[in-house]
Design an enzyme around this catalytic site. Structure first.
Site, short mmCIF file in Angstrom:
data_model
loop_
_atom_site.label_atom_id
_atom_site.label_comp_id
_atom_site.label_asym_id
_atom_site.label_seq_id
_atom_site.Cartn_x
_atom_site.Cartn_y
_atom_site.Cartn_z
N TRP A 20 35.43 55.07 41.03
CA TRP A 20 33.93 54.77 41.10
C TRP A 20 33.61 53.67 41.79
O TRP A 20 34.14 52.70 41.98
CB TRP A 20 33.71 54.70 39.53
CG TRP A 20 34.04 55.72 38.59
CD1 TRP A 20 35.06 55.64 37.67
CD2 TRP A 20 33.42 57.02 38.42
NE1 TRP A 20 35.17 57.15 36.87
CE2 TRP A 20 34.10 57.73 37.54
CE3 TRP A 20 32.24 57.34 39.17
CZ2 TRP A 20 33.45 59.03 36.98
CZ3 TRP A 20 31.74 58.73 38.86
CH2 TRP A 20 32.54 59.53 37.82
N ASN A 26 35.35 65.13 39.61
CA ASN A 26 35.90 63.83 39.23
C ASN A 26 37.04 64.17 38.08
O ASN A 26 37.71 64.95 38.56
CB ASN A 26 35.00 62.85 38.87
CG ASN A 26 34.15 62.88 37.56
OD1 ASN A 26 33.09 63.62 37.69
ND2 ASN A 26 34.50 62.38 36.46
N ASP A 27 37.04 63.65 36.94
CA ASP A 27 38.25 63.64 36.14
C ASP A 27 38.80 65.13 35.98
O ASP A 27 38.11 66.23 35.64
CB ASP A 27 37.79 63.16 34.86
CG ASP A 27 37.29 61.81 34.72
OD1 ASP A 27 37.21 61.24 35.79
OD2 ASP A 27 37.20 61.43 33.73
N PHE A 32 31.20 66.56 29.12
CA PHE A 32 32.16 65.40 29.64
C PHE A 32 33.53 65.92 29.65
O PHE A 32 33.89 66.97 28.99
CB PHE A 32 31.76 64.22 29.04
CG PHE A 32 30.85 63.57 29.49
CD1 PHE A 32 29.75 64.04 30.53
CD2 PHE A 32 30.58 62.14 29.62
CE1 PHE A 32 28.51 63.31 31.24
CE2 PHE A 32 29.72 61.34 30.12
CZ PHE A 32 28.45 62.02 30.91
N ASP A 39 36.10 61.96 25.73
CA ASP A 39 37.30 62.20 26.51
C ASP A 39 38.51 63.00 25.36
O ASP A 39 39.56 62.40 25.54
CB ASP A 39 37.90 61.30 27.35
CG ASP A 39 36.78 60.69 28.20
OD1 ASP A 39 36.05 61.35 28.60
OD2 ASP A 39 36.87 59.40 28.52
N GLU A 91 39.29 54.87 28.32
CA GLU A 91 38.73 56.21 28.84
C GLU A 91 40.03 57.22 28.98
O GLU A 91 41.10 56.58 29.10
CB GLU A 91 37.99 56.37 30.17
CG GLU A 91 36.66 55.88 29.84
CD GLU A 91 35.85 56.10 31.21
OE1 GLU A 91 34.51 56.67 30.69
OE2 GLU A 91 36.18 56.16 32.36
#
Length: 485
Positions: A303, A37-38, A97, A166, A220
């Site tokens: 998501w 993901n990110d 994260f 983040d 985020e």
């Protein structure tokens, strides 16, 4: 399971040959195996572009986050590197994260959030802390003995004591700053700002920006940068209520054009603008390269939506095509990076074709770039149908009277369906679309980058047709199609 970088690398190399490849993309970055993901740590270092990403290497589902890592010379062809971070310390034991990267004194610093579950309810019982890992070669990273560098005792009153993540680090006027995503615990997202002289010791400065109640309950992946003569705050708000045709996804991404007051820690802005008007775009990160370009890349998924490659394919998640950000007046244009043009093959083109009805082009494909200029004429609707065949199609249609461009994937194959619309003005009666199709993705750049729409699609392997259509008389002034290899 005890997670280590070496264990992850061994598992990936042992298992990646077991992937199903029918939907693997040709010119977008994916993980070698497992979940992605990110984007994280997007940076240029020692002559290469580095992109890290949220990664669970063991399965094609979200799990305790690692940092995957890839490098490129041209932003299109990527080489996978060893896993950069694994959740192997008490301060990040349940996940490394998202975060960012910055060069200092010749070394590459990664700043990331350590996720720690504190109780039986993993969705609600957790805390988050900010940590740093350093590398002298951009490949092997060592976490600081003094981590965390920002812990939850430095969260200000009135901010969430859990959602604190983040970090995007940058330098301004001789000081380092970091913006962090958070909320006020009362349903409003916000961004926190910290300052440092050395990347190691941080002081809280202010709540940089916050929701007015209409822009989601948690913010985020913030990113604050200079573009032209303006400052831009980019962030991904969660659970924004739909506003007309905007913010139709569970989570969104928006940018604010304004002015950053570093001394007082404030960001003044006028409006929030969506970054992408399609289905699958989230958590982007930007960097400035040695050509002075501000380049953005995002996660090309969303998501809580169906991801067909999770079922037996061995992978899930991909990155968008990197996009250059260009300031034009009071808005930001988004353009595919020019390097992709170096991968064009097999030009097909047509000019000045009168259109009324449907026309199947004498070319096809599943990985290509399409540049088309329509003249609306007397038509009421016109557009493109992509990946056609087997009663499948992905439709890009423009309604002249409504001034709306629609991206419809109701018949796009086995994946999620739906429709997204956005308002688009014709320019002297003309619409220009630059479309990138890659196996299971579509990215549409509209009117020279004024807007972009992104979607995942999962058609049959032999649904490769391309059609143009018009209700009433229109003209295809020019159409060029290149395979991308």
């Amino acid at each position: 399971m005890r997670y280590t970088r070496a264990t992850a690398d061994t598992f990936i190399q042992t298992n990646k040959q077991n992937l199903l490849t029918d939907y693997r993309l040709n010119y977008h970055l994916m993980s070698e195996f497992g979940w992605m993901n990110d984007p994280n740590g997007f940076v240029q270092y020692k002559g290469q572009y580095h992109l890290f990403y949220q990664h669970y290497p063991y399965k094609s589902v979200w799990g305790p986050m690692h940092w995957g890592h890839a490098v490129s010379r041209d932003l299109i062809a990527w080489e996978h590197m060893p896993v950069a971070l694994a959740p192997d310390q008490a301060y990040d034991k349940d996940g490394c994260f998202s975060g960012s990267a910055i060069e200092k004194d010749g070394s590459l610093y990664l700043m990331y959030t350590g996720h720690i579950i504190t109780g039986p309810d993993k969705d609600n019982d957790y805390i988050q802390k900010q940590n740093i890992a350093v590398s002298k070669d951009g490949v092997m990273f060592e976490k600081l003995a003094d981590n965390p560098v920002i812990d939850n005792s430095q969260i200000p009153d009135g901010a969430s004591q859990k959602d604190f993540r983040d970090p995007k680090v940058f330098e301004r006027d001789g000081s380092y700053y970091v913006v962090l995503g958070s909320n006020d615990g009362k349903g409003n997202g916000q961004i926190l700002l910290y300052r440092s002289s050395d990347l190691l010791h941080w002081t809280f400065v202010s709540v940089l920006a916050q929701s007015d109640g209409t822009l989601g309950d948690n913010w985020e992946c913030p990113d604050l940068f200079v573009l032209g003569n303006r400052d831009v705050l980019l962030m991904s708000p969660q659970r924004v209520p739909a506003q007309g045709d905007n913010y139709k996804n569970l989570h969104s991404t928006t940018y604010m054009l304004g002015e950053f007051d570093a001394l007082n820690g404030k960001f003044r802005y006028d409006a929030c603008v969506p970054v992408d008007y399609g289905f699958d775009f989230y958590a982007p990160q930007t960097m400035q390269d040695d050509q002075g370009r501000r380049i953005m890349i995002g996660w090309m998924d969303m998501w809580e939506t169906d991801m067909p490659t999770q079922q037996g394919h061995g992978w899930a998640g991909a990155m968008t095509l990197p996009r250059e950000l260009v300031l034009q007046g009071d808005k930001v244009l988004f353009l595919p990076v020019k390097e992709v043009e170096g991968y064009r093959k097999n030009l097909y083109e047509m000019t000045d074709v009168a259109l009324d009805g449907e026309l199947l082009l004498d070319t096809e494909g599943d990985s290509y770039e399409l540049l088309v200029r329509f003249y609306a004429g007397s038509s009421t609707e016109f557009g493109l149908k992509l990946r056609t065949g087997n009663e499948e199609e992905t439709v890009l249609g423009y309604s002249v009277n409504d001034r709306l461009l629609t991206l419809n994937r109701d018949r796009s194959g086995i994946g999620p369906q739906g429709e997204r619309r956005t308002s688009v003005d014709l320019a002297d009666g003309k619409l220009t679309l630059r479309v990138f199709v890659d196996r299971c993705s579509v990215e549409v750049f509209i009117q020279g980058g004024e807007k972009v729409m992104t979607a995942r699609i999962y058609p049959s392997k032999d649904s490769r047709g391309i059609q143009v259509y018009s209700q009433g008389a229109s003209v295809i002034q020019s159409l060029q199609k290149w395979d991308i290899r």
